[in-house]
Design an enzyme around this catalytic site. Structure first.
Site, PDB file in Angstrom:
ATOM      1  N   LYS A  13     -21.358  10.052  51.203  1.00  0.00           N
ATOM      2  CA  LYS A  13     -22.009  10.009  49.786  1.00  0.00           C
ATOM      3  C   LYS A  13     -21.404   8.714  49.090  1.00  0.00           C
ATOM      4  O   LYS A  13     -22.038   7.985  48.444  1.00  0.00           O
ATOM      5  CB  LYS A  13     -21.519  11.095  48.795  1.00  0.00           C
ATOM      6  CG  LYS A  13     -22.175  12.617  49.428  1.00  0.00           C
ATOM      7  CD  LYS A  13     -21.701  13.762  48.544  1.00  0.00           C
ATOM      8  CE  LYS A  13     -20.059  14.084  48.445  1.00  0.00           C
ATOM      9  NZ  LYS A  13     -19.559  14.624  49.890  1.00  0.00           N
ATOM     10  N   ARG A  88     -20.947  20.228  41.695  1.00  0.00           N
ATOM     11  CA  ARG A  88     -20.292  20.705  42.982  1.00  0.00           C
ATOM     12  C   ARG A  88     -20.389  22.194  42.952  1.00  0.00           C
ATOM     13  O   ARG A  88     -19.983  22.880  43.950  1.00  0.00           O
ATOM     14  CB  ARG A  88     -18.730  20.045  43.001  1.00  0.00           C
ATOM     15  CG  ARG A  88     -18.737  19.270  44.577  1.00  0.00           C
ATOM     16  CD  ARG A  88     -16.996  18.775  44.357  1.00  0.00           C
ATOM     17  NE  ARG A  88     -16.783  18.307  45.575  1.00  0.00           N
ATOM     18  CZ  ARG A  88     -16.289  17.068  45.858  1.00  0.00           C
ATOM     19  NH1 ARG A  88     -16.727  16.361  45.042  1.00  0.00           N
ATOM     20  NH2 ARG A  88     -15.966  16.652  47.035  1.00  0.00           N
ATOM     21  N   ARG A 127     -11.091   8.593  58.169  1.00  0.00           N
ATOM     22  CA  ARG A 127     -11.382   7.643  56.784  1.00  0.00           C
ATOM     23  C   ARG A 127      -9.925   6.985  56.447  1.00  0.00           C
ATOM     24  O   ARG A 127      -9.121   7.551  56.546  1.00  0.00           O
ATOM     25  CB  ARG A 127     -11.825   8.671  55.959  1.00  0.00           C
ATOM     26  CG  ARG A 127     -11.872   8.008  54.666  1.00  0.00           C
ATOM     27  CD  ARG A 127     -12.730   8.684  53.682  1.00  0.00           C
ATOM     28  NE  ARG A 127     -12.364   9.990  53.346  1.00  0.00           N
ATOM     29  CZ  ARG A 127     -13.208  11.053  52.672  1.00  0.00           C
ATOM     30  NH1 ARG A 127     -14.512  10.652  51.927  1.00  0.00           N
ATOM     31  NH2 ARG A 127     -12.897  12.243  52.480  1.00  0.00           N
ATOM     32  N   ARG A 160      -6.226   9.789  52.804  1.00  0.00           N
ATOM     33  CA  ARG A 160      -6.096  10.376  51.767  1.00  0.00           C
ATOM     34  C   ARG A 160      -5.317  11.564  51.947  1.00  0.00           C
ATOM     35  O   ARG A 160      -5.480  12.099  53.073  1.00  0.00           O
ATOM     36  CB  ARG A 160      -7.813  10.632  51.366  1.00  0.00           C
ATOM     37  CG  ARG A 160      -8.240   9.612  50.217  1.00  0.00           C
ATOM     38  CD  ARG A 160      -9.777   9.781  50.007  1.00  0.00           C
ATOM     39  NE  ARG A 160     -10.136  11.303  49.810  1.00  0.00           N
ATOM     40  CZ  ARG A 160     -11.406  11.582  49.401  1.00  0.00           C
ATOM     41  NH1 ARG A 160     -12.388  10.793  49.203  1.00  0.00           N
ATOM     42  NH2 ARG A 160     -11.451  12.994  48.966  1.00  0.00           N
ATOM     43  N   ARG A 171     -11.818  22.289  52.747  1.00  0.00           N
ATOM     44  CA  ARG A 171     -12.748  21.749  52.163  1.00  0.00           C
ATOM     45  C   ARG A 171     -14.038  22.029  52.396  1.00  0.00           C
ATOM     46  O   ARG A 171     -15.255  22.165  51.599  1.00  0.00           O
ATOM     47  CB  ARG A 171     -12.398  20.331  51.929  1.00  0.00           C
ATOM     48  CG  ARG A 171     -11.186  19.908  51.238  1.00  0.00           C
ATOM     49  CD  ARG A 171     -10.759  18.180  51.522  1.00  0.00           C
ATOM     50  NE  ARG A 171     -11.585  17.541  50.861  1.00  0.00           N
ATOM     51  CZ  ARG A 171     -11.909  16.262  50.927  1.00  0.00           C
ATOM     52  NH1 ARG A 171     -11.149  15.833  52.116  1.00  0.00           N
ATOM     53  NH2 ARG A 171     -12.654  15.329  50.441  1.00  0.00           N
TER      54      ARG A 171
HETATM   55  P1  ADP Z   1     -17.924  11.362  51.149  1.00  0.00           P
HETATM   56  O1  ADP Z   1     -18.084  10.384  49.912  1.00  0.00           O
HETATM   57  O2  ADP Z   1     -19.289  12.197  51.352  1.00  0.00           O
HETATM   58  O3  ADP Z   1     -16.841  12.211  51.320  1.00  0.00           O
HETATM   59  P2  ADP Z   1     -17.591   8.664  52.625  1.00  0.00           P
HETATM   60  O4  ADP Z   1     -18.485   7.892  52.139  1.00  0.00           O
HETATM   61  O5  ADP Z   1     -16.154   8.735  52.255  1.00  0.00           O
HETATM   62  O6  ADP Z   1     -17.760  10.166  52.361  1.00  0.00           O
HETATM   63  O7  ADP Z   1     -17.510   8.766  54.178  1.00  0.00           O
HETATM   64  C1  ADP Z   1     -16.431   9.590  54.981  1.00  0.00           C
HETATM   65  C2  ADP Z   1     -16.021   8.787  56.022  1.00  0.00           C
HETATM   66  O8  ADP Z   1     -17.250   8.468  57.064  1.00  0.00           O
HETATM   67  C3  ADP Z   1     -15.555   7.170  55.752  1.00  0.00           C
HETATM   68  O9  ADP Z   1     -14.427   6.858  56.614  1.00  0.00           O
HETATM   69  C4  ADP Z   1     -16.763   6.509  56.183  1.00  0.00           C
HETATM   70  O10 ADP Z   1     -16.528   5.078  56.252  1.00  0.00           O
HETATM   71  C5  ADP Z   1     -17.412   7.144  57.239  1.00  0.00           C
HETATM   72  N1  ADP Z   1     -19.059   7.109  57.250  1.00  0.00           N
HETATM   73  C6  ADP Z   1     -19.779   7.187  56.300  1.00  0.00           C
HETATM   74  N2  ADP Z   1     -21.021   7.028  56.641  1.00  0.00           N
HETATM   75  C7  ADP Z   1     -21.129   6.952  57.986  1.00  0.00           C
HETATM   76  C8  ADP Z   1     -22.198   6.992  58.963  1.00  0.00           C
HETATM   77  N3  ADP Z   1     -23.584   6.828  58.632  1.00  0.00           N
HETATM   78  N4  ADP Z   1     -21.787   6.845  60.185  1.00  0.00           N
HETATM   79  C9  ADP Z   1     -20.302   6.802  60.516  1.00  0.00           C
HETATM   80  N5  ADP Z   1     -19.639   7.099  59.690  1.00  0.00           N
HETATM   81  C10 ADP Z   1     -19.791   7.146  58.350  1.00  0.00           C
HETATM   82  P1  AMP Z   2     -14.322  13.673  46.561  1.00  0.00           P
HETATM   83  O1  AMP Z   2     -13.633  12.196  46.590  1.00  0.00           O
HETATM   84  O2  AMP Z   2     -15.556  13.678  46.213  1.00  0.00           O
HETATM   85  O3  AMP Z   2     -14.095  14.052  48.151  1.00  0.00           O
HETATM   86  O4  AMP Z   2     -13.459  14.474  45.960  1.00  0.00           O
HETATM   87  C1  AMP Z   2     -12.047  14.830  46.244  1.00  0.00           C
HETATM   88  C2  AMP Z   2     -11.563  16.048  45.561  1.00  0.00           C
HETATM   89  O5  AMP Z   2     -11.600  16.015  44.323  1.00  0.00           O
HETATM   90  C3  AMP Z   2     -12.167  17.474  45.738  1.00  0.00           C
HETATM   91  O6  AMP Z   2     -11.845  18.114  47.040  1.00  0.00           O
HETATM   92  C4  AMP Z   2     -11.982  18.240  44.591  1.00  0.00           C
HETATM   93  O7  AMP Z   2     -10.595  18.891  44.574  1.00  0.00           O
HETATM   94  C5  AMP Z   2     -12.050  17.250  43.395  1.00  0.00           C
HETATM   95  N1  AMP Z   2     -13.251  17.138  42.905  1.00  0.00           N
HETATM   96  C6  AMP Z   2     -13.923  15.940  42.963  1.00  0.00           C
HETATM   97  N2  AMP Z   2     -15.172  16.180  42.200  1.00  0.00           N
HETATM   98  C7  AMP Z   2     -15.195  17.447  41.972  1.00  0.00           C
HETATM   99  C8  AMP Z   2     -16.082  18.357  41.115  1.00  0.00           C
HETATM  100  N3  AMP Z   2     -17.239  17.920  40.649  1.00  0.00           N
HETATM  101  N4  AMP Z   2     -15.396  19.644  40.927  1.00  0.00           N
HETATM  102  C9  AMP Z   2     -14.553  20.107  41.200  1.00  0.00           C
HETATM  103  N5  AMP Z   2     -13.664  19.323  41.778  1.00  0.00           N
HETATM  104  C10 AMP Z   2     -13.909  17.967  42.296  1.00  0.00           C
END
Ligand code: ADP
Ligand code: AMP
Length: 214
Positions: A13, A88, A127, A160, A171
């Protein structure tokens, strides 16, 4: 353009939201980033949020909803935004819908990035996040050209805290029980669009762009 991103944690995302925000010149609003910045700055909100985030749980709706609504009322969000990580839960989605209705407004698209749980574990374990600007990399799929440093700002990359394997499964469970129901919520409102998130980052972006330009 007012867009929300749906998908499991690690589905991509944030990666896609940053690109869409740049393409459409709209702010990328990530609740995860807002909470992490509060944790870094030692705020009261940060202290409260951290207790939940470290366990892989969601921060309670009452701490989250007002924060987002205040952000959406800022000037730069008037022409549109991309929400990443919010809503969420169904109560969050309803609160957003109500607040938008009160402003005579509505969302254009809910983009769901579909990635099976098996791939998520790999995504999260590889990541790496920049400790300076928050940019995201992956050791295998999206490595930084500067190795352990951020390509953009040069600061070190780190893992992270909520990407540790024991937290990732929690999660995912939380995603399936509390966030996945939003897919039907937005399907019923006819704004859900799904993309295959297992493709290369550039292909996923092309698929999302095609939806937004249709
Ligand atoms: P989210 O915001 O949904 O938690 P991220 O954008 O942080 O996810 O992506 C999670 C991990 O996967 C990161 O390390 C990112 O670099 C990697 N990633 C994102 N999109 C892809 C893809 N299409 N293919 C492979 N790896 C990806
Ligand atoms: P993210 O960076 O989107 O993966 O979010 C990391 C963490 O932040 C999640 O696992 C939750 O603990 C918290 N968080 C982020 N967005 C929300 C939301 N909309 N509602 C509740 N918790 C959230």
């Amino acid at each position: 353009m007012k867009i929300i991103m749906l998908g499991a944690p690690g589905a991509g995302k944030g990666t896609q939201a940053i690109r869409i925000a740049a393409e459409y010149q709209i702010p990328h609003i990530s609740t995860g980033d807002i909470f992490r910045s509060n944790i870094k700055n030692g705020t009261e909100l940060g202290k409260k949020a951290r207790a939940y985030m470290d366990q892989g749980l969601l921060v309670p709706d009452e701490l989250t909803v007002d924060l987002v609504m205040d952000r959406l009322d800022q000037d730069d969000a008037k022409k549109g935004y991309i929400l990443d990580g919010f809503p969420r839960t169904i109560p969050q989605a309803k609160a957003l819908e109500k607040a938008l209705q009160e402003r005579g407004d509505k969302l254009d698209y809910a983009i769901d990035i579909e990635v099976p749980d098996e791939n998520i574990v790999d995504r999260m374990s590889g990541r790496r996040a920049c400790t300076g600007c928050g940019a995201t990399y992956h050791i295998k799929f999206q490595p930084s050209a500067k190795g352990a440093l951020c390509e953009i700002c040069g600061e070190p990359l780190s893992i992270r805290e909520d990407d540790l394997p024991e937290t990732v499964q929690k999660r995912l469970d939380v995603y399936h029980s509390q966030t996945q129901p939003l897919i039907d919520f937005y399907k019923e409102r006819d704004i859900l669009r799904s993309v295959d998130g297992t493709k290369h980052v550039d292909e996923v972006f092309a698929d999302i762009s095609a939806i937004l330009e249709a």
